[in-house]
Write a protein that holds these residues in place. Structure first.
Motif, PDB file in Angstrom:
ATOM      1  N   VAL A 261     -23.156  50.707 -35.436  1.00 17.86           N
ATOM      2  CA  VAL A 261     -24.136  50.023 -36.301  1.00 17.86           C
ATOM      3  C   VAL A 261     -24.479  50.902 -37.501  1.00 17.86           C
ATOM      4  CG1 VAL A 261     -26.501  49.145 -36.358  1.00 17.86           C
ATOM      5  CG2 VAL A 261     -25.055  48.678 -34.375  1.00 17.86           C
ATOM      6  N   PHE A 262     -24.705  52.172 -37.255  1.00 18.02           N
ATOM      7  CA  PHE A 262     -25.027  53.074 -38.367  1.00 18.02           C
ATOM      8  C   PHE A 262     -23.815  53.331 -39.248  1.00 18.02           C
ATOM      9  CE2 PHE A 262     -29.126  53.200 -37.109  1.00 18.02           C
ATOM     10  CZ  PHE A 262     -29.501  54.029 -36.064  1.00 18.02           C
ATOM     11  N   ALA A 263     -22.627  53.339 -38.637  1.00 17.30           N
ATOM     12  CA  ALA A 263     -21.397  53.513 -39.427  1.00 17.30           C
ATOM     13  C   ALA A 263     -21.265  52.353 -40.413  1.00 17.30           C
ATOM     14  CB  ALA A 263     -20.178  53.582 -38.506  1.00 17.30           C
ATOM     15  N   GLU A 264     -21.627  51.174 -39.943  1.00 19.07           N
ATOM     16  CA  GLU A 264     -21.551  50.014 -40.848  1.00 19.07           C
ATOM     17  C   GLU A 264     -22.470  50.221 -42.052  1.00 19.07           C
ATOM     18  OE1 GLU A 264     -23.486  46.446 -39.696  1.00 19.07           O
ATOM     19  OE2 GLU A 264     -22.016  45.149 -40.667  1.00 19.07           O
ATOM     20  N   SER A 265     -23.671  50.725 -41.791  1.00 23.28           N
ATOM     21  CA  SER A 265     -24.606  50.979 -42.902  1.00 23.28           C
ATOM     22  C   SER A 265     -24.035  51.991 -43.874  1.00 23.28           C
ATOM     23  CB  SER A 265     -25.929  51.556 -42.386  1.00 23.28           C
ATOM     24  OG  SER A 265     -26.532  50.665 -41.519  1.00 23.28           O
ATOM     25  N   GLU A 266     -23.410  53.014 -43.317  1.00 29.50           N
ATOM     26  CA  GLU A 266     -22.804  54.035 -44.179  1.00 29.50           C
ATOM     27  C   GLU A 266     -21.740  53.430 -45.063  1.00 29.50           C
ATOM     28  OE1 GLU A 266     -22.089  57.501 -41.311  1.00 29.50           O
ATOM     29  OE2 GLU A 266     -21.435  58.293 -43.249  1.00 29.50           O
ATOM     30  N   ILE A 267     -20.904  52.594 -44.470  1.00 34.69           N
ATOM     31  CA  ILE A 267     -19.792  52.001 -45.224  1.00 34.69           C
ATOM     32  C   ILE A 267     -20.323  51.100 -46.335  1.00 34.69           C
ATOM     33  CG2 ILE A 267     -17.980  50.228 -45.000  1.00 34.69           C
ATOM     34  CD1 ILE A 267     -17.291  51.742 -42.346  1.00 34.69           C
ATOM     35  N   VAL A 268     -21.348  50.359 -46.016  1.00 35.59           N
ATOM     36  CA  VAL A 268     -21.938  49.469 -47.034  1.00 35.59           C
ATOM     37  C   VAL A 268     -22.450  50.306 -48.200  1.00 35.59           C
ATOM     38  CG1 VAL A 268     -23.882  47.924 -47.439  1.00 35.59           C
ATOM     39  CG2 VAL A 268     -22.423  47.579 -45.450  1.00 35.59           C
TER      40      VAL A 268
ATOM     41  N   GLU B 165     -13.183  53.418 -52.516  1.00 26.79           N
ATOM     42  CA  GLU B 165     -11.979  52.617 -52.340  1.00 26.79           C
ATOM     43  C   GLU B 165     -11.846  52.190 -50.883  1.00 26.79           C
ATOM     44  OE1 GLU B 165     -10.742  52.625 -56.219  1.00 26.79           O
ATOM     45  OE2 GLU B 165      -9.779  51.610 -54.525  1.00 26.79           O
ATOM     46  N   THR B 166     -11.367  50.966 -50.685  1.00 27.36           N
ATOM     47  CA  THR B 166     -11.215  50.451 -49.308  1.00 27.36           C
ATOM     48  C   THR B 166     -10.266  51.339 -48.512  1.00 27.36           C
ATOM     49  OG1 THR B 166     -11.530  48.226 -50.176  1.00 27.36           O
ATOM     50  CG2 THR B 166     -10.627  48.404 -47.950  1.00 27.36           C
ATOM     51  N   SER B 167      -9.177  51.781 -49.148  1.00 28.34           N
ATOM     52  CA  SER B 167      -8.197  52.593 -48.407  1.00 28.34           C
ATOM     53  C   SER B 167      -8.830  53.906 -47.954  1.00 28.34           C
ATOM     54  CB  SER B 167      -6.960  52.885 -49.265  1.00 28.34           C
ATOM     55  OG  SER B 167      -7.366  53.517 -50.473  1.00 28.34           O
ATOM     56  N   ASP B 168      -9.707  54.473 -48.795  1.00 33.05           N
ATOM     57  CA  ASP B 168     -10.377  55.724 -48.421  1.00 33.05           C
ATOM     58  C   ASP B 168     -11.383  55.500 -47.293  1.00 33.05           C
ATOM     59  OD1 ASP B 168     -10.523  56.908 -51.884  1.00 33.05           O
ATOM     60  OD2 ASP B 168      -8.958  57.134 -50.337  1.00 33.05           O
ATOM     61  N   LEU B 169     -12.011  54.325 -47.332  1.00 33.91           N
ATOM     62  CA  LEU B 169     -12.965  54.006 -46.250  1.00 33.91           C
ATOM     63  C   LEU B 169     -12.218  53.823 -44.934  1.00 33.91           C
ATOM     64  CD1 LEU B 169     -15.352  51.541 -48.108  1.00 33.91           C
ATOM     65  CD2 LEU B 169     -15.974  53.739 -47.123  1.00 33.91           C
ATOM     66  N   VAL B 170     -11.115  53.108 -45.002  1.00 34.40           N
ATOM     67  CA  VAL B 170     -10.334  52.874 -43.772  1.00 34.40           C
ATOM     68  C   VAL B 170      -9.826  54.201 -43.223  1.00 34.40           C
ATOM     69  CG1 VAL B 170      -8.237  51.832 -42.850  1.00 34.40           C
ATOM     70  CG2 VAL B 170      -9.690  50.509 -44.378  1.00 34.40           C
TER      71      VAL B 170
ATOM     72  N   GLY C  23     -11.138  49.957 -30.033  1.00 32.24           N
ATOM     73  CA  GLY C  23     -10.664  48.960 -30.983  1.00 32.24           C
ATOM     74  C   GLY C  23     -11.806  48.147 -31.571  1.00 32.24           C
ATOM     75  N   LYS C  24     -12.861  48.016 -30.803  1.00 30.30           N
ATOM     76  CA  LYS C  24     -14.045  47.263 -31.232  1.00 30.30           C
ATOM     77  C   LYS C  24     -14.640  47.856 -32.510  1.00 30.30           C
ATOM     78  CE  LYS C  24     -17.173  44.128 -30.295  1.00 30.30           C
ATOM     79  NZ  LYS C  24     -16.797  42.741 -30.404  1.00 30.30           N
ATOM     80  N   PHE C  25     -14.634  49.184 -32.566  1.00 25.89           N
ATOM     81  CA  PHE C  25     -15.144  49.923 -33.733  1.00 25.89           C
ATOM     82  C   PHE C  25     -14.371  49.476 -34.972  1.00 25.89           C
ATOM     83  CE2 PHE C  25     -17.487  53.469 -35.404  1.00 25.89           C
ATOM     84  CZ  PHE C  25     -16.652  54.212 -36.242  1.00 25.89           C
ATOM     85  N   LEU C  26     -13.047  49.404 -34.832  1.00 24.70           N
ATOM     86  CA  LEU C  26     -12.190  49.034 -35.966  1.00 24.70           C
ATOM     87  C   LEU C  26     -12.429  47.574 -36.354  1.00 24.70           C
ATOM     88  CD1 LEU C  26      -8.863  50.700 -34.765  1.00 24.70           C
ATOM     89  CD2 LEU C  26     -10.474  51.583 -36.439  1.00 24.70           C
ATOM     90  N   GLU C  27     -12.511  46.724 -35.352  1.00 28.39           N
ATOM     91  CA  GLU C  27     -12.699  45.287 -35.638  1.00 28.39           C
ATOM     92  C   GLU C  27     -14.010  45.030 -36.353  1.00 28.39           C
ATOM     93  OE1 GLU C  27     -10.654  43.412 -31.740  1.00 28.39           O
ATOM     94  OE2 GLU C  27     -12.391  42.353 -32.581  1.00 28.39           O
ATOM     95  N   PHE C  28     -15.032  45.666 -35.851  1.00 28.62           N
ATOM     96  CA  PHE C  28     -16.377  45.494 -36.402  1.00 28.62           C
ATOM     97  C   PHE C  28     -16.411  45.911 -37.863  1.00 28.62           C
ATOM     98  CE2 PHE C  28     -20.807  44.823 -35.668  1.00 28.62           C
ATOM     99  CZ  PHE C  28     -21.499  45.748 -36.425  1.00 28.62           C
ATOM    100  N   LEU C  29     -15.792  47.077 -38.134  1.00 21.69           N
ATOM    101  CA  LEU C  29     -15.835  47.587 -39.498  1.00 21.69           C
ATOM    102  C   LEU C  29     -14.857  46.832 -40.410  1.00 21.69           C
ATOM    103  CD1 LEU C  29     -16.324  51.363 -38.664  1.00 21.69           C
ATOM    104  CD2 LEU C  29     -18.030  49.704 -39.424  1.00 21.69           C
TER     105      LEU C  29
END
Lengths: 486, 344, 251
Positions: free
Chosen positions: C166-173, C181-186, C130-136
């Motif tokens: 941490v790297f996933a966050e960079s990818e998302i940014v 689109e946010t929905s596609d990212l989620v 769940g931490k992964f989801l919260e962080f992102l």
């Protein structure tokens, strides 16, 4: 259990696992005569340095910090084992000071020491076993030294041996280092090659891959006595014997002595005495309703078979003392586990010794092991040519053949000792663990529907990861006990 | 760290008659550590946490080869009931001995190291030091010996008079002091500390050799015998003069002897074949002198003593004075590292 | 007979009171920094809210990471045992339990008797928890509770290749900067976490029926992903966040 010395008797308290402080207090009850009597290198006479019966506090003060967190068996025999084992570092220095030759063995895990012992005043030991030192000392200094020499975290904990070799503060410079190559794990090889680069006197000993003759299942229920027998293609023995001859030439050079086959026959008899005692203790312990001796002591005992912790005569005496203690406990219906303890076989020795304490803290007990040293547990055959016996011994090694053949050793113990669960403690970054664990699980499951827990043992100081291992072990033992209760 | 060995590894080799990489460098840095940390000496002496932090800070600054847990020789006497005077920037001194009259010795009650007075302060300090740095550094705890403790129970001159006028009672005091010392030694050992006995009142500057042999030595022997049961290498520090009792030192049972005003060469030839020696740059020198002079003195001493048959640890003759300039201590350490090499 | 089960998780603490094995009370509360105090409060509050007396409680069982910090329990069990027991109680057809908690995830295989046969845990790495989801969610500046419905709106899910949070966050940014689109990212995040979970399932093997428990079970996006990856229908028990506390209370 009463131990008698001349007319002085010491009676063990009711069997229990106790901490460092309790042993310190209990030590006051042990008569001085016992401390004076138990010595290593007895042939050197009574020196101020060759006693070893001391409580964990002694070794704590000299740096083995972990001892304040561990639990120990409270028998005199177990204290002897601990003192003897913890003293090995000093013992090796004293050996060299007394004019003995020190031979480092790496990678063969017990196959070659009988040959070393057959040379007079020549002592084998295992730098590999210094992989426990960072845990016992709660220290990363040996790993840091290994890193400085190019071997880092991506190699298993046995890299501590490189650190120890470089510093020469844990053992004196060996007169010769025998390094096993060939069917030897990659991490070990990288460590040994790095040691080789440090300009020490080394001899490479090639171990062949053990080719199975193709018989797997037929002996699942066989071999009551020889749980440790491995099958192999006969021609391999010839290769190993040749390697032994090469090694002998080198040993003759280093020791200035001639190899005597009769001496080796005599040494093999003694080694077999030691291995026989260890076999019997394991069998008594694993079969007993209440486990008479804790898992950590059982592991220390099993490793005595590698090189007798550098003193074969004293090792035999200690093993006999332990056997008497264990037998007495079983006879009196006493032990350190509950009678409904989860019966567990442990695969691959845990680098972190506290994990074996956890097993018992959580309501489990040991009923079998595969600690990668099968070649040291098996009695050597009596052959007129002792090199044939030694070669056969070597070819029974845990790790030089297929994982399926190694799993045979485990399956036999599941059957014989009625195991209820298996724990596999992977050595983090170890090359053989990374592929073996999955295969071992698969092969066990082909035969038994039994819970199997595996985890990576992490380096000292990683408290959170250690608590995660404890959580998994707790769940695992709970699983077994819930099922038993139903 | 200087050298490829940690201080523990170095010390360990010395104790098993092996040559380490260089001479063990162990100036007796005790209350001076408070100055390094920037706390008062009072806080250092009364808080285990502060003492440990100060010791660790001093080690980080100087890089010497062991930590020293010590606040003064009145520790055990204080726990019996003697009163010490504490100051912000000076070591505690005896204010009121607890035994005013010899008849009161029956009232003496052995202190509990875990609860009484400042004994738990030592234990807390040891615990923190051992946990923080015990993998690389020995943690040495200074235990005031029975004779010095007895002197702080009665008053020093009073006890010396007792030894002449009431020898039986003097021995009774010494007996209970020995028991208290053993209790404290035990508690410290269980936490991983390595005890060093300190007995300044036993020096020839204070008492005669005869008094030493009758009233100090036998009780030191009881302590070393107790520690030998655990195979511990015992250490004894007597500051001041000890040349007159040098022949008696081995009879105390000590493996290591830390000396002060003696001639080092003489001490080496008299004791060095059987006893490991620790010493002896004078505290006055390290306090008052300049780095270059200290450096030369250390070089000279190390060169002279490093071949002591049973081994040598370079140290100060007594504790490093609190206000010693930091550059003086650094000069001591650097000179020892440079000139004390055995291998590498 | 009234029994109590408390599950002290890293993010939330849950309590269930059972009377003759029927739930009579259920509460969830943020664990905060002092799990011991939170557990005691939630326990005491249950008496205030139900009118039950403490003496009527026959047994109190604790589970969850905070269980070792409390000393008022009759029994302490791991979440493995409790989630298995709770899920099996809700539906005895369940043979595999997937629990995605705040800071760990686990897969548990159960035998027909409801006993744990095998399990695997991921508590080393935030990815798959769940931490992964919260962080992102924080990176995307939305509430994690919106993730489920948002992912269902996705047309073309992005691929998040990094397993490391941490790297996933960079990818998302970077993807946001490219106009994703946010929905596609989620949806992409859900896919990443589900792949991680399905890897954990593979290590243990799964058997139908499969249940999803823990707070993340309420996220339909993740359920859909897992169903696709495992090629099976997944059961979400009622009150999936309480399954651990239920299992504890049933002991």
């Amino acid at each position: 259990m009463k131990t008698e010395l001349n007319d002085i008797v010491y009676k063990d308290p009711f069997p229990a696992r106790i901490g460092c402080t309790e042993w310190h207090n209990l030590f006051g009850n042990i008569p001085d005569e016992f401390i004076d009597h138990y010595r290593y290198y007895r042939h050197c006479g009574k020196n101020e340095w060759n006693t070893y019966l001391y409580p964990p506090t002694t070794f704590l003060i000299y740096g083995s910090r972990y001892l304040r967190k561990l639990k120990f068996d409270n028998s005199l025999a177990s204290l002897r084992l601990w003192g003897f084992m913890m003293n090995e570092s000093e013992r090796l220095f004293r050996a060299k000071q007394s004019g003995m030759k020190i031979i480092a063995n790496m990678g063969d895990l017990g196959a070659i020491p009988p040959l070393i012992f057959s040379f007079k005043d020549t002592i084998p030991f295992y730098p590999d076993c210094y992989w426990w030192t960072p845990f016992l000392n709660e220290s990363t200094v040996l790993f840091e030294e290994a890193e400085r020499l190019g071997i880092g975290e991506d190699c298993c904990f046995v890299r501590a041996a490189l650190g120890a070799y470089s510093k020469l503060a844990y053992f004196p410079e060996p007169d010769l280092g025998i390094v096993a190559t060939g069917a030897s794990c990659n991490d070990m090889n990288s460590v040994m090659q790095s040691i080789n680069r440090l300009d020490f006197n080394m001899h490479w000993f090639e171990i062949p891959h053990r080719r199975d003759p193709g018989i797997y299942d037929s002996d699942l229920k066989n071999n009551e006595r020889d749980l440790h027998r491995m099958d192999y293609q006969p021609h391999l023995k010839t290769f190993v014997i040749e390697e032994m001859h090469n090694l002998i030439s080198r040993l003759e050079e280093v020791t200035g002595q001639k190899y005597e086959p009769d001496a080796l026959v005599g040494t093999i008899k003694k080694i077999n005495k030691l291995r026989g005692l260890v076999y019997e203790i394991r069998d008594i312990a694993f079969s007993a309703v209440l486990c008479p001796i804790p898992a950590l002591e059982l592991m220390n005992l099993e490793f005595i078979t590698l090189s007798a912790y550098s003193d074969l005569d004293e090792a035999i005496d200690i093993a006999q003392h332990l056997k008497d203690t264990v037998r007495e406990r079983v006879k009196n219906g006493k032990g350190i586990s509950d009678n409904d303890a989860a019966r567990v076989i442990w695969i691959t020795p845990p680098a972190d010794p506290i994990l074996l304490n956890y097993l018992e803290d959580l309501g489990g007990r040991l009923v079998g092991t595969e600690f990668v040293i099968n070649q040291s547990l098996r009695l050597l055959d009596s052959n007129p040519d002792p090199l044939v016996s030694l070669s056969d011994g070597l070819l029974n090694a845990s790790l030089i053949g297929t994982t399926r053949s190694r799993t045979k050793l485990i399956l036999r113990q599941i059957e014989k000792y009625d195991a209820e669960g298996i724990i596999i403690s992977n050595i983090f970054a170890s090359s053989h663990c990374s592929f073996e664990t999955t295969l071992i699980k698969e092969f066990i499951r082909e035969n038994y529907n039994i819970p199997i827990l595996s985890f990576d043992v992490v380096a000292p100081g990683k408290k959170i990861q250690q608590s995660q291992i404890l959580n998994r072990m707790t769940a695992f033992i709970e699983t077994i006990k819930e099922k038993k209760r139903s | 760290m200087n050298g490829r060995l940690t201080p523990r590894e170095r010390f360990g080799l010395l104790l098993i008659d092996e040559e380490p990489d260089r001479v063990v460098t162990y100036p007796l840095i005790t209350s001076h550590a408070a100055k390094v940390l920037g706390c008062t000496v009072r806080d250092y002496c009364t808080s285990g946490n502060k003492m440990a932090k100060a010791q660790i800070a001093a080690w980080k600054k100087y890089g010497h080869d062991a930590l020293s847990i010590f606040t003064g020789v009145g520790l055990i006497a204080e726990a019996f009931g003697s009163e010490l005077h504490f100051a912000d920037y000076d070591i505690p001194i005896l204010l009121n001995p607890c035994i005013r009259n010899i008849e009161e010795i029956g009232d003496l009650k052995k202190p509990d190291p875990y609860n009484d007075c400042r004994l738990p302060v030592y234990l807390e300090s040891i615990d923190i030091c051992f946990e923080t740095l015990g993998d690389i550094l020995p943690v040495i705890v200074f235990i005031p010996s029975p004779f010095t403790t007895a002197g702080h129970l009665r008053g020093i001159s009073e006890f010396l008079m007792d030894s002449i006028r009431h020898p039986e009672e003097a021995h009774m005091i010494l007996k209970i002091c020995t028991e208290a010392c053993i209790d404290l030694i035990d508690a410290c050992m269980k936490l991983g500390a390595h005890p060093m006995l300190v007995d300044p009142l036993a020096s020839s500057s204070v008492i005669s050799p005869m008094t030493f042999n009758k009233f100090a030595k036998p009780y030191l022997r009881q302590l070393t015998d107790y520690m030998h049961r655990f195979d511990l290498d015992t250490m004894l520090h007597i500051c001041g003069e000890t040349e007159e009792i040098i022949d008696d030192i081995p009879c105390t049972g000590t493996e290591l002897f830390s000396f002060d005003k003696n001639d080092p060469g003489q001490t080496k030839s008299e004791l060095g074949n059987n006893t490991r020696l620790i010493g002896n740059i004078s505290p006055e020198e390290i306090l008052m002198s300049d780095p270059a002079t200290i450096s030369n003195k250390v070089r000279s001493l190390v060169t002279q003593m490093k071949d002591t048959p049973k081994g040598f640890i370079i140290s100060t003759g007594c504790v490093v004075p609190i206000n010693t300039p930091e550059e003086n201590i650094s000069a001591f350490i650097d000179a020892s590292h440079m000139h004390g090499k055995y291998r590498y | 007979m009234i029994k109590a089960g408390i599950d002290i998780g890293s993010r939330t603490t849950k309590i269930i009171l059972l009377k003759d094995n029927k739930t009579i009370y259920r509460r969830i509360s943020a664990t905060g920094w002092k799990p011991g105090e939170t557990a005691e409060k939630i326990y005491n509050d249950s008496f205030i809210e139900t009118g039950i007396k403490k003496s009527e409680i026959a047994k109190i069982t604790l589970t969850g990471y905070g269980r070792v910090m409390i000393n008022f329990a009759d029994e302490v069990l791991t979440e493995i045992t409790c989630h298995a027991r709770g899920a099996f109680f809700e539906d005895s057809r369940i043979r595999t339990v997937i629990d995605i908690g705040g800071q760990d995830s686990k897969v548990i295989r159960i035998d027909p008797g409801g006993f744990v046969e095998d399990f695997a845990m991921n508590d080393r790495c935030a990815a798959g928890t769940g931490k992964f989801l919260e962080f992102l969610a924080h990176t995307l500046n939305i509430n994690v509770s919106e993730f489920g419905s948002l992912s269902l709106e996705s047309v073309s899910p992005e691929v998040i290749s990094s397993m490391c949070t941490v790297f996933a966050e960079s990818e998302i940014v970077s993807l946001l900067a490219e106009g994703a689109e946010t929905s596609d990212l989620v949806a992409g995040i859900h896919s990443a976490i589900s792949k991680r979970i399905s890897g954990l399932v593979d290590s243990v093997g799964f058997e139908d029926k499969v249940a999803l428990t823990g707070g993340v079970a309420l996220n339909p996006g993740i359920r859909n992903n897992l169903e696709e990856l495992l090629n099976t229908k997944i059961i979400i028990p009622e009150n999936p966040e309480f399954i651990g506390a239920l299992g504890a209370a049933l002991s």
